[in-house]
Design an enzyme around this catalytic site. Structure first.
Site, PDB file in Angstrom:
ATOM      1  CB  CYS A   1      -0.876  -0.027   1.252  1.00  0.00           C
ATOM      2  SG  CYS A   1      -1.839   1.463   1.527  1.00  0.00           S
TER       3      CYS A   1
ATOM      4  CB  SER B   1       0.024   3.814   4.232  1.00  0.00           C
ATOM      5  OG  SER B   1      -1.144   4.459   3.837  1.00  0.00           O
TER       6      SER B   1
ATOM      7  CG  HIS C   1       2.861   7.942   2.409  1.00  0.00           C
ATOM      8  ND1 HIS C   1       3.413   8.470   1.285  1.00  0.00           N
ATOM      9  CD2 HIS C   1       1.524   8.114   2.271  1.00  0.00           C
ATOM     10  CE1 HIS C   1       2.462   8.933   0.486  1.00  0.00           C
ATOM     11  NE2 HIS C   1       1.299   8.721   1.062  1.00  0.00           N
TER      12      HIS C   1
ATOM     13  CG  HIS D   1      -0.937  -1.368   6.361  1.00  0.00           C
ATOM     14  ND1 HIS D   1       0.119  -0.876   5.633  1.00  0.00           N
ATOM     15  CD2 HIS D   1      -2.053  -0.843   5.820  1.00  0.00           C
ATOM     16  CE1 HIS D   1      -0.339  -0.071   4.694  1.00  0.00           C
ATOM     17  NE2 HIS D   1      -1.658  -0.037   4.775  1.00  0.00           N
TER      18      HIS D   1
ATOM     19  CB  CYS E   1      -5.238  -1.452   3.905  1.00  0.00           C
ATOM     20  SG  CYS E   1      -4.987   0.331   3.748  1.00  0.00           S
TER      21      CYS E   1
HETATM   22  N1  COD Z   1      -3.068  15.462  -8.469  1.00  0.00           N
HETATM   23  C1  COD Z   1      -3.801  14.395  -8.911  1.00  0.00           C
HETATM   24  N2  COD Z   1      -3.404  13.110  -8.726  1.00  0.00           N
HETATM   25  C2  COD Z   1      -2.233  12.900  -8.094  1.00  0.00           C
HETATM   26  C3  COD Z   1      -1.411  13.962  -7.642  1.00  0.00           C
HETATM   27  C4  COD Z   1      -1.874  15.297  -7.852  1.00  0.00           C
HETATM   28  N3  COD Z   1      -1.171  16.348  -7.451  1.00  0.00           N
HETATM   29  N4  COD Z   1      -0.308  13.443  -7.071  1.00  0.00           N
HETATM   30  C5  COD Z   1      -0.425  12.103  -7.158  1.00  0.00           C
HETATM   31  N5  COD Z   1      -1.582  11.762  -7.789  1.00  0.00           N
HETATM   32  C6  COD Z   1      -2.115  10.432  -8.079  1.00  0.00           C
HETATM   33  C7  COD Z   1      -1.054   9.427  -8.481  1.00  0.00           C
HETATM   34  O1  COD Z   1      -0.772   9.492  -9.851  1.00  0.00           O
HETATM   35  C8  COD Z   1      -1.735   8.092  -8.095  1.00  0.00           C
HETATM   36  O2  COD Z   1      -2.456   7.532  -9.162  1.00  0.00           O
HETATM   37  C9  COD Z   1      -2.727   8.485  -6.989  1.00  0.00           C
HETATM   38  O3  COD Z   1      -2.690   9.911  -6.895  1.00  0.00           O
HETATM   39  C10 COD Z   1      -2.334   7.915  -5.613  1.00  0.00           C
HETATM   40  O4  COD Z   1      -2.388   6.553  -5.678  1.00  0.00           O
HETATM   41  P1  COD Z   1      -1.362   5.565  -4.916  1.00  0.00           P
HETATM   42  O5  COD Z   1      -1.403   4.245  -5.643  1.00  0.00           O
HETATM   43  O6  COD Z   1      -0.085   6.246  -4.747  1.00  0.00           O
HETATM   44  O7  COD Z   1      -1.995   5.420  -3.483  1.00  0.00           O
HETATM   45  P2  COD Z   1      -3.076   4.461  -2.794  1.00  0.00           P
HETATM   46  O8  COD Z   1      -4.351   4.509  -3.558  1.00  0.00           O
HETATM   47  O9  COD Z   1      -2.493   3.118  -2.502  1.00  0.00           O
HETATM   48  O10 COD Z   1      -3.229   5.171  -1.352  1.00  0.00           O
HETATM   49  C11 COD Z   1      -3.628   6.457  -1.249  1.00  0.00           C
HETATM   50  C12 COD Z   1      -3.757   6.954   0.218  1.00  0.00           C
HETATM   51  C13 COD Z   1      -4.340   8.306   0.121  1.00  0.00           C
HETATM   52  C14 COD Z   1      -4.663   6.067   1.053  1.00  0.00           C
HETATM   53  C15 COD Z   1      -2.387   6.917   0.931  1.00  0.00           C
HETATM   54  O11 COD Z   1      -1.419   7.461   0.150  1.00  0.00           O
HETATM   55  C16 COD Z   1      -2.424   7.702   2.249  1.00  0.00           C
HETATM   56  O12 COD Z   1      -2.501   8.905   2.299  1.00  0.00           O
HETATM   57  N6  COD Z   1      -2.342   6.938   3.328  1.00  0.00           N
HETATM   58  C17 COD Z   1      -2.415   7.458   4.646  1.00  0.00           C
HETATM   59  C18 COD Z   1      -3.807   7.323   5.100  1.00  0.00           C
HETATM   60  C19 COD Z   1      -3.989   6.125   5.914  1.00  0.00           C
HETATM   61  O13 COD Z   1      -3.441   5.983   6.957  1.00  0.00           O
HETATM   62  N7  COD Z   1      -4.764   5.195   5.411  1.00  0.00           N
HETATM   63  C20 COD Z   1      -4.968   3.997   6.062  1.00  0.00           C
HETATM   64  C21 COD Z   1      -3.810   3.050   5.879  1.00  0.00           C
HETATM   65  S1  COD Z   1      -3.381   3.008   4.257  1.00  0.00           S
HETATM   66 ZN    ZN Z   2      -2.832   0.946   3.537  1.00  0.00          ZN
END
Ligand code: COD
Ligand code: ZN
Length: 376
Positions: free
Chosen positions: A47, A49, A52, A68, A175
């Site tokens: 994931c 996170s 991160h 996780h 998750c």
């Molecule tokens: N504008 C538009 N899209 C964007 C930008 C931007 N400026 N920057 C990045 N993106 C796009 C990327 O191209 C990507 O497609 C997407 O945003 C993000 O996707 P991923 O694959 O990186 O992330 P996910 O979907 O696995 O996870 C996203 C979360 C928001 C859940 C994660 O990053 C997060 O913030 N986790 C912390 C929150 C948390 O604790 N969650 C519970 C445990 S995960």
């Molecule tokens: Zn997660």
């Protein structure tokens, strides 16, 4: 020969310090103490996170075993454990459900006081770790640490699921899927016929789209700077997708243009950036619009926006694990999956053995994967 009560030596992916690759090494996993459960992991998703934490954006103590989003089988249980037994198929829960704190007792609460938010210790309740490498303790992530062949979690952080559920798919219910789907169903309570905008089309954003569609939204606009994410978003229910880089105007103004100047009814930030959170808030209707913040920006960041944005009635609401009470909801979500009420296959783009975990993170960082599932 039973391993119960004994130290297990097994493979785990350890990160020694931020921004460094994983080393797959042999660690020692101690037996579960009272109210703890030792789990043999079968499959674990990668994931954002986890990434991160790796990059230092989310605070954690190192060395650490990340992961996780997993499914596994109970190997043994500590004293006093009643809700699971050896042999049960389970999903570890990064958000526990103790059942006793104010959030757990409230019908709409889910952020159990036992969850490690803010200043995570990476240790069990007694202040020690069940993981060691050459005798030195290694920290856990959110009490789950699933990038290991065996892990130990608190009983409040594990849910028993249908024994026939495929681990390599339902691990996503731990998750990504639940976080996104629940943000639409529970936190926003998307209404039939509504218009939604989803910022960020990763695994969690795509799951928000599935939730919006299941709730009957008639228009779902995907927003992402990576247009390669658009085909899958459309396959899962987005009616159109836009790339902020294709416009000179701020994206909230583009969304107003697309909605006759009114804005969307529901917007979701699923990226984890403060600028896109403000843009998502500004994209929803000034009066009845609801913006759901799913992404968590880096630990030290602060967000600022004009009070005029909410003065006229907009709602800004956070959502952790999709608002689900974890231990109670995860088994039901697995049953819903088994009854084909939703699909997880489109979220899974890659599968790799644990040894190739660094490749899985390379794919994520390059924007090439939605979910890589590590198979043990
Ligand atoms: N504008 C538009 N899209 C964007 C930008 C931007 N400026 N920057 C990045 N993106 C796009 C990327 O191209 C990507 O497609 C997407 O945003 C993000 O996707 P991923 O694959 O990186 O992330 P996910 O979907 O696995 O996870 C996203 C979360 C928001 C859940 C994660 O990053 C997060 O913030 N986790 C912390 C929150 C948390 O604790 N969650 C519970 C445990 S995960
Ligand atoms: Zn997660």
């Amino acid at each position: 020969m039973s391993t119960a009560g004994k130290v297990i030596k097994c493979k785990a992916a350890v990160v020694w310090e931020p921004k460094k690759p994983f080393s797959v090494v042999e660690i020692e996993v101690a037996p579960p103490k009272a109210h703890e459960v030792r789990i043999k992991i079968l499959a674990s998703g990668i994931c954002r996170s986890d990434d991160h934490v790796l990059s230092g954006a989310i605070k954690a103590n190192f060395p650490i075993i990340l992961g996780h989003e997993a499914a596994g089988v109970v190997e043994s249980v500590g004293e006093g454990v009643t809700s699971v037994k050896p042999g049960d198929k389970v999903i570890p829960l990064f958000l526990p459900q103790c059942g006793e704190c104010s959030s757990c007792r409230h019908p709409r609460g889910n952020t159990c006081k036992k969850s490690e938010r803010g200043e995570p210790t990476g240790l069990m309740d007694d202040g020690t770790s069940r993981f060691t490498y050459e005798g030195k303790p290694i920290h856990n992530l959110a009490g789950t640490s699933t990038f290991s062949e065996y892990t130990v979690v608190h009983e409040d952080s594990v849910a028993k699921i249908d024994a026939s559920a495929p681990a390599e798919k339902v691990c996503l219910i731990g998750c990504g899927f639940s976080t996104g789907y629940g943000a639409a169903i529970n936190s926003a309570k998307v209404r039939p016929g509504s218009t939604c905008a989803v910022f960020g089309l990763g695994g969690v954003g795509l799951s928000v789209i599935m939730g919006c569609k299941a709730a009957g939204a008639s228009r779902i606009i995907g927003v992402d700077i990576n247009k390669d994410k658009f085909p899958k978003a459309k396959e899962l229910g987005a009616t159109e997708c836009i790339n902020p880089l294709d416009y000179k105007k701020p994206i909230n103004e583009v969304l107003f243009d697309l909605t006759d100047g009114g804005g969307v009814e529901y917007s979701f930030e699923v990226i984890g950036r403060t600028d896109t959170m403000v843009a998502a808030l500004a994209s929803c209707h000034m009066n009845y619009g609801k913006c759901i913040a799913v992404g968590v920006p880096p630990s030290a960041s602060e967000m600022s926006f004009s009070p005029a944005l909410i003065f006229t009635g907009r709602t800004l609401k956070g959502s952790l694990f999709g608002g689900w009470k974890s231990k109670a909801s995860v088994p039901r979500l697995v049953s819903d999956f088994m009854q084909k009420k939703f699909t997880l296959d489109p979220l899974i783009t890659h599968t790799l053995p644990l040894e190739k975990i660094n490749e899985g993170f390379d794919l994520l960082q390059a924007g090439k994967s939605i979910r890589t599932i590590l198979i043990f």
